[in-house]
Write an enzyme that holds these catalytic residues in place. Structure first.
Site, PDB file in Angstrom:
ATOM      1  N   ASN A 210       0.845  -1.193   0.000  1.00  0.00           N
ATOM      2  CA  ASN A 210       0.000   0.000   0.000  1.00  0.00           C
ATOM      3  C   ASN A 210       0.882   1.246   0.000  1.00  0.00           C
ATOM      4  O   ASN A 210       2.111   1.144  -0.070  1.00  0.00           O
ATOM      5  CB  ASN A 210      -0.955  -0.013   1.208  1.00  0.00           C
ATOM      6  CG  ASN A 210      -0.202  -0.131   2.518  1.00  0.00           C
ATOM      7  OD1 ASN A 210       0.569   0.742   2.889  1.00  0.00           O
ATOM      8  ND2 ASN A 210      -0.431  -1.237   3.238  1.00  0.00           N
ATOM      9  N   LYS A 288       8.955 -16.320 -11.186  1.00  0.00           N
ATOM     10  CA  LYS A 288       8.160 -15.189 -11.664  1.00  0.00           C
ATOM     11  C   LYS A 288       7.014 -15.687 -12.541  1.00  0.00           C
ATOM     12  O   LYS A 288       7.202 -16.481 -13.460  1.00  0.00           O
ATOM     13  CB  LYS A 288       9.050 -14.241 -12.468  1.00  0.00           C
ATOM     14  CG  LYS A 288       8.299 -13.041 -13.034  1.00  0.00           C
ATOM     15  CD  LYS A 288       9.218 -12.161 -13.864  1.00  0.00           C
ATOM     16  CE  LYS A 288       8.441 -11.010 -14.494  1.00  0.00           C
ATOM     17  NZ  LYS A 288       9.305 -10.168 -15.347  1.00  0.00           N
ATOM     18  N   PRO A 307      -3.110 -12.331   9.818  1.00  0.00           N
ATOM     19  CA  PRO A 307      -3.465 -12.144  11.226  1.00  0.00           C
ATOM     20  C   PRO A 307      -3.683 -10.668  11.523  1.00  0.00           C
ATOM     21  O   PRO A 307      -3.021  -9.798  10.945  1.00  0.00           O
ATOM     22  CB  PRO A 307      -2.256 -12.696  11.978  1.00  0.00           C
ATOM     23  CG  PRO A 307      -1.123 -12.625  10.999  1.00  0.00           C
ATOM     24  CD  PRO A 307      -1.734 -12.865   9.655  1.00  0.00           C
ATOM     25  N   ASP A 308      -4.639 -10.372  12.399  1.00  0.00           N
ATOM     26  CA  ASP A 308      -4.904  -8.992  12.821  1.00  0.00           C
ATOM     27  C   ASP A 308      -3.958  -8.678  13.974  1.00  0.00           C
ATOM     28  O   ASP A 308      -4.189  -9.098  15.117  1.00  0.00           O
ATOM     29  CB  ASP A 308      -6.368  -8.842  13.240  1.00  0.00           C
ATOM     30  CG  ASP A 308      -6.756  -7.387  13.474  1.00  0.00           C
ATOM     31  OD1 ASP A 308      -5.937  -6.641  14.045  1.00  0.00           O
ATOM     32  OD2 ASP A 308      -7.873  -6.999  13.090  1.00  0.00           O
ATOM     33  N   ILE A 309      -2.897  -7.966  13.682  1.00  0.00           N
ATOM     34  CA  ILE A 309      -1.844  -7.728  14.672  1.00  0.00           C
ATOM     35  C   ILE A 309      -2.380  -6.978  15.881  1.00  0.00           C
ATOM     36  O   ILE A 309      -2.180  -7.393  17.038  1.00  0.00           O
ATOM     37  CB  ILE A 309      -0.678  -6.941  14.034  1.00  0.00           C
ATOM     38  CG1 ILE A 309      -0.040  -7.765  12.917  1.00  0.00           C
ATOM     39  CG2 ILE A 309       0.359  -6.563  15.091  1.00  0.00           C
ATOM     40  CD1 ILE A 309       0.980  -7.002  12.100  1.00  0.00           C
ATOM     41  N   PHE A 325      -4.966   2.941  14.596  1.00  0.00           N
ATOM     42  CA  PHE A 325      -5.181   3.955  13.567  1.00  0.00           C
ATOM     43  C   PHE A 325      -6.233   3.435  12.594  1.00  0.00           C
ATOM     44  O   PHE A 325      -6.218   2.261  12.219  1.00  0.00           O
ATOM     45  CB  PHE A 325      -3.887   4.255  12.806  1.00  0.00           C
ATOM     46  CG  PHE A 325      -3.057   5.346  13.406  1.00  0.00           C
ATOM     47  CD1 PHE A 325      -2.894   6.560  12.757  1.00  0.00           C
ATOM     48  CD2 PHE A 325      -2.434   5.156  14.624  1.00  0.00           C
ATOM     49  CE1 PHE A 325      -2.130   7.573  13.313  1.00  0.00           C
ATOM     50  CE2 PHE A 325      -1.663   6.153  15.193  1.00  0.00           C
ATOM     51  CZ  PHE A 325      -1.508   7.376  14.537  1.00  0.00           C
ATOM     52  N   LYS A 339     -13.736  -0.316  14.620  1.00  0.00           N
ATOM     53  CA  LYS A 339     -12.423  -0.870  14.941  1.00  0.00           C
ATOM     54  C   LYS A 339     -12.111  -0.733  16.434  1.00  0.00           C
ATOM     55  O   LYS A 339     -11.524  -1.631  17.042  1.00  0.00           O
ATOM     56  CB  LYS A 339     -11.343  -0.165  14.115  1.00  0.00           C
ATOM     57  CG  LYS A 339     -11.357  -0.518  12.643  1.00  0.00           C
ATOM     58  CD  LYS A 339     -10.199   0.146  11.907  1.00  0.00           C
ATOM     59  CE  LYS A 339     -10.180  -0.244  10.434  1.00  0.00           C
ATOM     60  NZ  LYS A 339      -9.047   0.364   9.705  1.00  0.00           N
ATOM     61  N   LYS A 343     -11.629  -4.453  18.062  1.00  0.00           N
ATOM     62  CA  LYS A 343     -10.229  -4.772  18.364  1.00  0.00           C
ATOM     63  C   LYS A 343      -9.889  -4.571  19.836  1.00  0.00           C
ATOM     64  O   LYS A 343      -8.741  -4.766  20.248  1.00  0.00           O
ATOM     65  CB  LYS A 343      -9.301  -3.918  17.490  1.00  0.00           C
ATOM     66  CG  LYS A 343      -9.404  -4.206  15.993  1.00  0.00           C
ATOM     67  CD  LYS A 343      -8.494  -3.275  15.196  1.00  0.00           C
ATOM     68  CE  LYS A 343      -8.713  -3.411  13.703  1.00  0.00           C
ATOM     69  NZ  LYS A 343      -8.160  -4.661  13.174  1.00  0.00           N
TER      70      LYS A 343
END
Length: 402
Positions: A210, A288, A307-309, A325, A339, A343
């Site tokens: 990203n 490749k 995984p959701d850290i 964030f 969130k 979380k």
């Protein structure tokens, strides 16, 4: 240790004989790594030339309230947002009086009203003027409003008098300016910060990632270190220097980042500023991938969730005070609140990355912080370094209350 490294200081120069010391002050501030922009009053220009201070600061000197060369001719607003500290040296009796009355009749006084940065004053005047009840009342008023007074010192004066009213020497003023950034709010605390993007390999030459530059997370790490914390910074691939007094751990993928964070525990505060890839390819091609010369068909990648850290760390029995964030392009508050709850966070920083000029790859940001009671605190658009210091102070307050 250069506590002024990369700090943005606006130096105001008033109309007193002590203005000759301002040249040395600029040099001292820059020697400590600060960026300095000089604002001069009309009287200040009678004692020292703008050209001298321009040569020493490396920037044009700001003179006029409405500056045709400034964006929208609003130089005072631009400087007010830019500054991490406004230091006025010398601060004459006239300047103290005008500031105490909240006047904005020149660039310097308007800037002081417009800024949310700390403002420090180095009084410089005749000893009788300093002792006058009006000046003393003005000084008390300004101190009660949160402006800092550096001095004055006592000694012989240009007029031949002896007594209080001398401006502090440049070396001491530079030291006091540095003290403005040595809050110590997090002394003895361990702060774990994630920053930057993650990369998820598709094949040996391609990956999913990203636009995160890591600038906000690195600014937070620097601000936390300034506040006295022991800082561990777990960063995805970025091109940024490691902040002073920060332990940096470089990772590539989301799973790498989670492992590094778990290895860094325990910590008191977790600030998850990284833009972690939600998905990764189910399988990484060993070679490749090639497009077929006989087909116009696209390429289908099977993705699986990473995984959701943040959720993983915030759900632990020994969970730290957890700050997340939410970088969103729409429905910012709604998604941020979701969130915050799902979380199990203490605070969430909501960041509208659809707004031009803020967020990913920019030098500025504007955010809101939402707590468990859904109370929202806004931080206006300014440089990421300044936003980071404001956020660290806010997080330290909430951590102390938890």
């Amino acid at each position: 240790m250069q506590r002024l490294y990369r700090k943005r200081i606006v130096l105001g120069v008033g109309g007193g004989i002590a203005a000759y010391k301002s040249a040395e002050l600029v040099r001292r501030l820059r020697d400590q790594g600060a960026q300095v922009h000089v604002v001069m009053t009309r009287g200040g220009r009678e004692f020292i030339t703008p050209l001298t201070l321009q040569a020493l600061s490396g920037h044009p000197v700001h003179l006029d309230l409405l500056d045709p060369a400034a964006e929208a001719a609003m130089g005072h607003i631009e400087l007010a947002k830019w500054a991490d500290l406004v230091l006025i040296a010398p601060a004459t009796a006239d300047l103290l009086a005008r500031l105490a009355q909240g006047m904005a009749d020149d660039l310097l006084t308007a800037l002081v009203l417009a800024t949310d940065a700390p403002v420090a004053l180095a009084p410089a005047m005749n000893q009788a003027m300093w002792r006058d009840p009006a000046t003393q009342a003005n000084a008390r008023t300004l101190a009660e409003r949160g402006l800092r007074l550096f001095g004055p010192a006592e000694g012989s004066q240009a007029c031949g008098d002896v007594g209080p009213g001398r401006m502090l020497e440049p070396a001491e003023l530079a030291e006091r300016a540095a003290d403005c950034f040595a809050g110590g709010r997090l002394t003895g605390r361990h702060v774990l910060i994630t920053a930057g993007p993650t990369r998820e390999d598709i094949d040996p030459v391609r990956y999913i990632s990203n636009h995160s530059s890591g600038k906000m997370g690195f600014a937070l790490a620097e601000a936390a270190a300034e506040a006295g914390a022991r800082v561990t910074l777990v960063s995805g691939p970025v091109h940024l220097p490691t902040p002073d007094r920060v332990e940096r751990i470089d990772v590539i993928s989301a799973r790498d980042m989670l492992a590094a964070c778990e290895a860094a525990l325990p910590c008191d505060i977790l600030i998850a500023a990284a833009a972690v890839a939600d998905y990764r390819p189910q399988a990484v091609a060993p070679q490749k991938l090639k497009k077929s010369p006989d087909s116009d068909d696209g390429l289908i990648l099977q993705l699986v969730r990473n995984p959701d850290i943040l959720a993983t760390l915030a759900q632990r029995a020994d969970r730290p005070f957890s700050v997340g964030f939410a970088a969103e392009t729409e429905n910012l508050r709604e998604y941020a609140l979701r969130k915050l709850k799902t979380k199990n966070l203490d605070l969430i920083v909501a960041n509208d990355v659809a707004t031009p000029g803020i967020g990913f790859n920019s030098e500025e940001n504007a955010v809101s912080v939402i707590d468990r009671a859904q109370r929202e605190t806004r931080f206006a658009r300014t440089g990421k370094g300044k936003i980071a210091r404001q956020l660290i102070a806010f997080i330290a307050d909430r951590f102390d209350q938890a």
